[in-house]
Structure formats: structure tokens, C-alpha cells
Design a protein around this motif. Structure first.
Motif, PDB file in Angstrom:
ATOM      1  N   LEU A   8      39.264  34.482  25.873  1.00 39.29           N
ATOM      2  CA  LEU A   8      39.449  35.499  26.909  1.00 39.29           C
ATOM      3  C   LEU A   8      38.392  35.358  28.000  1.00 39.29           C
ATOM      4  O   LEU A   8      38.686  35.513  29.191  1.00 39.29           O
ATOM      5  CB  LEU A   8      39.381  36.897  26.283  1.00 39.29           C
ATOM      6  CG  LEU A   8      39.574  38.072  27.230  1.00 39.29           C
ATOM      7  CD1 LEU A   8      40.927  37.997  27.929  1.00 39.29           C
ATOM      8  CD2 LEU A   8      39.449  39.393  26.469  1.00 39.29           C
ATOM      9  N   GLN A   9      37.157  35.049  27.607  1.00 36.50           N
ATOM     10  CA  GLN A   9      36.082  34.899  28.590  1.00 36.50           C
ATOM     11  C   GLN A   9      36.375  33.752  29.549  1.00 36.50           C
ATOM     12  O   GLN A   9      36.207  33.875  30.771  1.00 36.50           O
ATOM     13  CB  GLN A   9      34.758  34.665  27.869  1.00 36.50           C
ATOM     14  CG  GLN A   9      33.556  34.594  28.809  1.00 36.50           C
ATOM     15  CD  GLN A   9      32.252  34.444  28.049  1.00 36.50           C
ATOM     16  OE1 GLN A   9      32.248  34.178  26.842  1.00 36.50           O
ATOM     17  NE2 GLN A   9      31.137  34.608  28.732  1.00 36.50           N
ATOM     18  N   ALA A  10      36.808  32.612  29.012  1.00 41.79           N
ATOM     19  CA  ALA A  10      37.129  31.479  29.876  1.00 41.79           C
ATOM     20  C   ALA A  10      38.369  31.767  30.721  1.00 41.79           C
ATOM     21  O   ALA A  10      38.408  31.464  31.921  1.00 41.79           O
ATOM     22  CB  ALA A  10      37.337  30.221  29.030  1.00 41.79           C
ATOM     23  N   TRP A  11      39.357  32.386  30.094  1.00 45.94           N
ATOM     24  CA  TRP A  11      40.623  32.658  30.773  1.00 45.94           C
ATOM     25  C   TRP A  11      40.428  33.606  31.957  1.00 45.94           C
ATOM     26  O   TRP A  11      41.086  33.453  33.001  1.00 45.94           O
ATOM     27  CB  TRP A  11      41.607  33.236  29.771  1.00 45.94           C
ATOM     28  CG  TRP A  11      42.959  33.590  30.318  1.00 45.94           C
ATOM     29  CD1 TRP A  11      43.450  34.838  30.531  1.00 45.94           C
ATOM     30  CD2 TRP A  11      43.995  32.694  30.710  1.00 45.94           C
ATOM     31  NE1 TRP A  11      44.736  34.785  31.024  1.00 45.94           N
ATOM     32  CE2 TRP A  11      45.091  33.473  31.143  1.00 45.94           C
ATOM     33  CE3 TRP A  11      44.107  31.303  30.730  1.00 45.94           C
ATOM     34  CZ2 TRP A  11      46.275  32.896  31.601  1.00 45.94           C
ATOM     35  CZ3 TRP A  11      45.286  30.730  31.200  1.00 45.94           C
ATOM     36  CH2 TRP A  11      46.355  31.538  31.614  1.00 45.94           C
ATOM     37  N   SER A  12      39.540  34.566  31.814  1.00 47.01           N
ATOM     38  CA  SER A  12      39.372  35.581  32.862  1.00 47.01           C
ATOM     39  C   SER A  12      38.881  34.993  34.178  1.00 47.01           C
ATOM     40  O   SER A  12      39.089  35.592  35.232  1.00 47.01           O
ATOM     41  CB  SER A  12      38.400  36.668  32.382  1.00 47.01           C
ATOM     42  OG  SER A  12      37.111  36.127  32.146  1.00 47.01           O
ATOM     43  N   GLY A  13      38.258  33.831  34.157  1.00 43.26           N
ATOM     44  CA  GLY A  13      37.808  33.210  35.405  1.00 43.26           C
ATOM     45  C   GLY A  13      38.606  32.002  35.812  1.00 43.26           C
ATOM     46  O   GLY A  13      38.280  31.349  36.809  1.00 43.26           O
ATOM     47  N   THR A  14      39.673  31.717  35.075  1.00 42.84           N
ATOM     48  CA  THR A  14      40.421  30.488  35.334  1.00 42.84           C
ATOM     49  C   THR A  14      41.157  30.518  36.668  1.00 42.84           C
ATOM     50  O   THR A  14      41.211  29.506  37.381  1.00 42.84           O
ATOM     51  CB  THR A  14      41.413  30.223  34.182  1.00 42.84           C
ATOM     52  OG1 THR A  14      40.669  29.972  32.983  1.00 42.84           O
ATOM     53  CG2 THR A  14      42.291  29.030  34.479  1.00 42.84           C
ATOM     54  N   ALA A  15      41.742  31.656  37.035  1.00 43.55           N
ATOM     55  CA  ALA A  15      42.490  31.719  38.296  1.00 43.55           C
ATOM     56  C   ALA A  15      41.583  31.405  39.479  1.00 43.55           C
ATOM     57  O   ALA A  15      41.965  30.647  40.382  1.00 43.55           O
ATOM     58  CB  ALA A  15      43.130  33.095  38.458  1.00 43.55           C
ATOM     59  N   ALA A  16      40.382  31.968  39.497  1.00 41.44           N
ATOM     60  CA  ALA A  16      39.453  31.704  40.598  1.00 41.44           C
ATOM     61  C   ALA A  16      39.037  30.236  40.618  1.00 41.44           C
ATOM     62  O   ALA A  16      38.922  29.621  41.690  1.00 41.44           O
ATOM     63  CB  ALA A  16      38.226  32.604  40.468  1.00 41.44           C
ATOM     64  N   ALA A  17      38.810  29.668  39.436  1.00 39.56           N
ATOM     65  CA  ALA A  17      38.424  28.255  39.373  1.00 39.56           C
ATOM     66  C   ALA A  17      39.563  27.360  39.844  1.00 39.56           C
ATOM     67  O   ALA A  17      39.331  26.348  40.511  1.00 39.56           O
ATOM     68  CB  ALA A  17      38.009  27.894  37.949  1.00 39.56           C
ATOM     69  N   LEU A  18      40.787  27.712  39.503  1.00 43.74           N
ATOM     70  CA  LEU A  18      41.935  26.943  39.980  1.00 43.74           C
ATOM     71  C   LEU A  18      42.070  27.027  41.495  1.00 43.74           C
ATOM     72  O   LEU A  18      42.333  26.028  42.170  1.00 43.74           O
ATOM     73  CB  LEU A  18      43.220  27.463  39.335  1.00 43.74           C
ATOM     74  CG  LEU A  18      43.537  27.022  37.912  1.00 43.74           C
ATOM     75  CD1 LEU A  18      44.735  27.799  37.380  1.00 43.74           C
ATOM     76  CD2 LEU A  18      43.817  25.524  37.848  1.00 43.74           C
ATOM     77  N   ARG A  19      41.888  28.209  42.027  1.00 40.38           N
ATOM     78  CA  ARG A  19      42.084  28.417  43.460  1.00 40.38           C
ATOM     79  C   ARG A  19      41.095  27.595  44.292  1.00 40.38           C
ATOM     80  O   ARG A  19      41.411  27.190  45.419  1.00 40.38           O
ATOM     81  CB  ARG A  19      41.960  29.905  43.790  1.00 40.38           C
ATOM     82  CG  ARG A  19      42.403  30.247  45.213  1.00 40.38           C
ATOM     83  CD  ARG A  19      42.488  31.743  45.431  1.00 40.38           C
ATOM     84  NE  ARG A  19      43.699  32.293  44.807  1.00 40.38           N
ATOM     85  CZ  ARG A  19      43.701  33.112  43.764  1.00 40.38           C
ATOM     86  NH1 ARG A  19      42.551  33.480  43.207  1.00 40.38           N
ATOM     87  NH2 ARG A  19      44.831  33.558  43.262  1.00 40.38           N
ATOM     88  N   ALA A  20      39.919  27.308  43.739  1.00 40.74           N
ATOM     89  CA  ALA A  20      38.954  26.477  44.464  1.00 40.74           C
ATOM     90  C   ALA A  20      39.502  25.085  44.719  1.00 40.74           C
ATOM     91  O   ALA A  20      39.104  24.411  45.677  1.00 40.74           O
ATOM     92  CB  ALA A  20      37.649  26.384  43.676  1.00 40.74           C
ATOM     93  N   GLY A  21      40.440  24.646  43.891  1.00 42.41           N
ATOM     94  CA  GLY A  21      41.052  23.332  44.073  1.00 42.41           C
ATOM     95  C   GLY A  21      42.377  23.373  44.793  1.00 42.41           C
ATOM     96  O   GLY A  21      43.097  22.367  44.806  1.00 42.41           O
ATOM     97  N   GLY A  22      42.731  24.518  45.376  1.00 39.85           N
ATOM     98  CA  GLY A  22      43.982  24.653  46.113  1.00 39.85           C
ATOM     99  C   GLY A  22      44.847  25.757  45.542  1.00 39.85           C
ATOM    100  O   GLY A  22      45.001  25.861  44.318  1.00 39.85           O
TER     101      GLY A  22
END
Length: 511
Positions: A288-302
Motif C-alpha cells: 500500500l505504501q508503494a502503491w500510494s505514490g505510484t500514480a505520481a511516479a508514473l506521471r513524471a514519465g508522461g
């Protein structure tokens, strides 16, 4: 006759992208194939040898199918305001694919079965490949063992039908079969029986409650949650678990550590892929901790990386940490399965940034596999003979294309991250990853482009890959990163040649 994939969609996918319409096209096609595969199972049951599929098993499958149809008819009311009826939601679950493939292999569906020809041929071909590559079963399994295993597999349809009916609000009383002491009800949870073997469990549903009765134990009452999951105070019940939607308002994503068909046995070519994991509370919190920041990390790449994740990802399957994993990203593993469109298998991600890269990598395999079902991109054979800097073993042409495609997406992802991230250490890490992945892709693009086995569709697709590769040169990585990436690929090629080249006859178009 119009091609099954519009040129616009093919070009988008060739660039490792894909707008909402293109992704929806892939999803619709895969959903249709999964429903056809389920129908193929029913038809194969009807035409199966009685020595393999008994009259009692056939009768039970018909009853399960009838309950599914009843749930589907009730779905318009029960699923009001949602995109799918409860039964369709269950039948389009990614892990239904591996189950259906296993059933078809056990049934050995006859060519005259009344269903889609592609599905029949693909099922048999895939079954033979898995049997050869992963050695799932003996080549000549005795008939009584085959019948026993098939009956166990087909009994899973009863659980699928019961879940669909419960979600549709249909009262029922059925007998289900726990397997090796566990009765799995997909999307609800699992009951651990007192008998560690296979045993019957009586299931009754009404007024939102499911009652499970097994010999020698108190009844277990299970309460359905809205949309996903079910809870019970009984210690024998393990509830299904889901992560929140990747974006606000999007559907939750199951984190499935219960389904018996969630992984396949590890074969000789599954480098670094570990077995299934059962999560405890600590591991779920890490996910859950990793998942909660995944959208923001993805968005940095487009932004399109978030779009493809929300459109394609339907299920996460946790894997055990592979040998040598240190809990900080080193030694993690992930994968996808062709027959489980929408599922991604992964060990526990150490960080959101790590998992974002995993999603980018694996979802390219998902996209390319789905596209390859709709279009023939090449006619190359299965011979393993090509150098790939990311693998120690020779790759077939299709495997080389798959690997180059996913690594090209990673090179693009990390370049975009490097151009926007402010933290110096993170920026340098992104440039280093970009440089390595781009150099790896550059080492194999001549092989892909030069193949005479490409179809016109395949040529368009690979040409777009080349365009992305060349476009990235507009923003080169700092010189030191490029130099280290070139040295890495040279060393990988030298080691690969030492290990493999003498055993592989040279081809004109091979590197």
C-alpha cells in the motif's frame, strides 16, 4: 476489408503509447476472447470423452453455467450504475484465463467443438508450449489422473458461479469443493477447511450473507462488501484484499494472493521469476505504501503512463522475494502471462518509483501481446538465436521484439523523468537508467528492422520504435552515462557470444 486495428492505433502502440480509444480497443478484444474461451470450455465439456469427463462432472458444469446465466440476467439491476454486470466482472477477471487454459488442456478440446476457431487453436498451441517449456504435467498422464485433475479444475467454475450469483443478489444453495483444504471464492476470500484435503462445502446465500457449512466445524457466515471483498469474524476466513484505485474515482485493484490459478510453475526460461506469496499485514502495508505514490511516479514519465495503467491493470499478484533480494529494490522480480490479460505479477515493490518502472515495463508486454492477437506482426519462427543485452540466453525473434519494446518504453520513461525531476541524485539515477536502456535497444534494433519476416503491419510498428529511439537523441544523457552504457552492452555481448555463439548457426539478418 478493414484491418482489425486502425493505422492510428498501430502507430500509437509502436511508439509505446496508446490513447484511451486505442487501449479500449485492446481491452474489448481481450474481453471477447476470454468469453469465447469460457464458451470453449463448455463446448469441450459437452464433447469430452466420458472416461475423462464423467456424466456427473458434466451435469455439474451445466448447473454452474445455468447459475451464471441467471446471474447475468439479474446483472442489469444489480449492477446498475456500473460498467459491467457482476457476472461479466467475474468472467473478465484476468485469472479466469489461466483456469480456462488448464481446463481446455485437460479436456483436449476436439477440433469440431462449436466455438471460435482462433480460440481453439490458440488454446491447444499455448497448452503444448506450456507443457514443453514449463513441464507442468507428464507427457502421458494416466486417464484416471487426468480425469481427477480435470474434475478439480472444473469444480472451480462452481465457485465462480456462486460469487457471480451472490454479487447479483440471487439466493442459492450449492455444493462447492475445497481444494487441498482451501475453498477460494474469487473477489470474496477463502475458507480454510478442517479437512486438509479436498472436501465438499455447502454454500447458501441470502440477504447479503453467505453461509458456508463443512463437516466437523461450525458454520462460517460471510458478509459481502460493496463492490469487492467480504468479511467474517470466523478465523477460518481470509478476506480478499484490494488496493485503492490508482486515481481518485477509479476501481480498486485486487492484490490477489488467494486464487489457485494465479501463477504457473517456474520453467527453464523464466529467469528470476519466483513463486506466489501469501501476504501478512506487514507486507500488505508495504504494498500500500508503494502503491500510494505510484500514480505520481508514473506521471513524471508522461501522463500516458498513468492512462495505460488505469486502462489495462486489473489485478496484482504478489510474488515471493527472489533469492538475493535485499528489500531495497535489488533482486525484485515481475512478469505477465499471455493468458491472464490485465494481471501483473510482482514481488513486493520497495518504492513507488521502482513500482512505476515495473508497471511501464510489464504493461508494454501486455499491450504487445494483445496487439499480436489482433495482427500478425511477423512470421519468424520460435528458434532461440538472437542476442539481447538484457538476457543471458538466446532469444527468439518474438521474444527479442517483446524485450526491445519494453526497454524502449523504459528508456523513454526515464528520460522524461530525468528532464523534470529536481533532486540531483534522482536525476542522475534516471539518466543512468535511460542511457542503459536506450543503448540496449540500439543494439538489437538492426536485427528487428532487418528481418524479412516482418509483415507490413510489423514494419509500421518497428518503424515507430525506431522513430522513438531516434527522437530521444534530442535530449542526450550526460556523456559519462552514455559511456558506461556502451561499455555495459559491449561486455554483455562479449559474454553472450562466449556462452552461446558456437551453438547457434549464423543468420544473415542476425547480429
Amino acid at each position: 476489408m478493414l484491418p482489425p486495428v486502425p493505422d492510428r492505433a498501430l502507430l500509437e502502440l509502436g511508439r509505446t503509447e496508446g490513447g484511451p480509444d486505442t487501449l479500449a480497443l485492446l481491452v474489448r478484444d481481450q474481453d471477447t476472447r476470454r468469453l469465447l474461451m469460457l464458451r470453449a470450455v463448455l463446448d469441450a465439456v459437452e464433447g469430452a470423452d466420458p472416461a475423462v469427463c464423467s456424466a456427473g462432472v458434466r451435469r455439474r458444469v451445466r448447473e454452474d453455467w445455468g447459475l451464471l446465466e441467471e446471474a447475468d440476467r439479474a446483472g442489469d439491476t444489480a449492477g446498475a450504475g456500473t460498467s459491467l454486470s457482476p457476472v461479466r466482472d467475474r468472467l473478465l477477471s484476468p485469472l479466469l484465463g489461466p483456469w480456462a487454459q488448464r481446463c481446455l488442456r485437460g479436456l483436449d478440446a476436439a477440433p469440431e467443438a462449436r466455438t471460435d476457431r482462433y480460440v481453439r487453436e490458440q488454446a491447444r498451441e499455448h497448452a503444448r508450449e506450456q507443457a514443453r517449456e514449463q513441464a507442468r504435467e507428464p507427457a502421458h498422464e494416466p486417464a484416471h489422473e487426468r480425469a481427477r485433475d480435470l474434475a478439480r479444475d472444473l469444480a472451480h467454475l462452481s465457485a465462480l458461479a456462486a460469487v457471480a450469483a451472490a454479487r447479483a443478489g440471487i439466493p442459492f444453495a450449492v455444493r462447492l469443493t475445497a481444494r487441498d483444504g482451501v475453498l477460494t471464492l474469487p473477489s470474496l476470500g477463502a475458507l480454510h477447511t478442517t479437512d486438509p484435503g479436498d472436501t465438499e462445502v455447502e454454500a447458501r446465500f441470502g440477504h447479503g450473507r453467505l453461509t458456508l457449512r463443512q463437516p466437523g466445524a461450525m458454520d462460517t457466515t460471510v458478509h459481502l462488501e460493496s463492490g469487492f471483498g467480504a468479511w467474517s469474524s470466523a478465523p477460518a476466513w481470509s478476506p480478499a484484499y484490494a488496493l485503492p484505485g490508482l486515481l481518485p474515482g477509479s476501481a480498486p485493484v485486487p492484490l490477489d494472493d488467494l486464487d489457485p490459478y494465479r501463477t504457473a510453475p517456474v520453467g527453464p526460461h523464466d529467469h528470476g521469476l519466483s513463486g506466489p506469496a501469501t501476504l501478512d499485514d506487514t507486507e500488505r502495508k508495504r504494498w500500500l505504501q508503494a502503491w500510494s505514490g505510484t500514480a505520481a511516479a508514473l506521471r513524471a514519465g508522461g501522463d500516458y503512463r498513468v492512462t495505460e495503467a488505469t486502462a489495462l491493470l486489473r489485478c496484482l499478484v504478489p510474488l515471493a522475494a527472489p533469492p538475493g533480494a535485499d528489500g531495497h529494490g535489488s533482486g525484485s522480480c515481475s512478469g505477465t502471462r499471455r493468458e491472464a490479460f490485465g494481471a501483473l505479477l510482482s514481488s513486493t515493490p520497495p518504492t513507488a518509483a521502482t513500482f512505476a518502472a515495473t508497471l511501464v515495463h510489464e504493461l508494454q508486454h501486455t499491450k504487445l501481446s494483445a496487439l499480436s492477437h489482433m495482427l500478425t506482426l511477423h512470421h519468424a519462427g520460435p528458434q532461440r538465436r538472437y542476442f539481447a543485452p538484457w538476457r543471458p540466453d538466446p532469444r527468439p525473434y518474438d521474444g527479442l521484439l517483446q524485450g526491445a519494446y519494453s526497454h524502449l518504453a523504459l528508456a523513454d520513461f526515464f528520460q522524461r523523468c530525468a528532464l523534470v525531476v529536481e533532486h540531483r541524485a534522482h536525476r542522475e539515477f534516471a539518466w543512468a537508467r535511460h542511457a542503459r536502456y536506450r543503448e540496449q535497444v540500439g543494439a538489437v534494433l538492426p536485427t528487428l528492422v532487418g528481418s524479412p519476416e516482418l509483415t507490413p503491419w510489423g514494419r509500421q510498428f518497428v518503424d515507430q520504435m525506431v522513430a522513438v529511439y531516434e527522437r530521444m537523441a534530442e535530449y542526450p544523457a550526460p556523456r559519462g552515462h552514455d559511456a558506461r552504457a556502451r561499455a555495459y552492452v559491449r561486455a554483455a555481448r562479449a559474454l553472450w557470444t562466449q556462452r552461446n555463439a558456437s551453438a547457434i548457426p549464423p543468420l544473415k539478418e542476425a547480429e
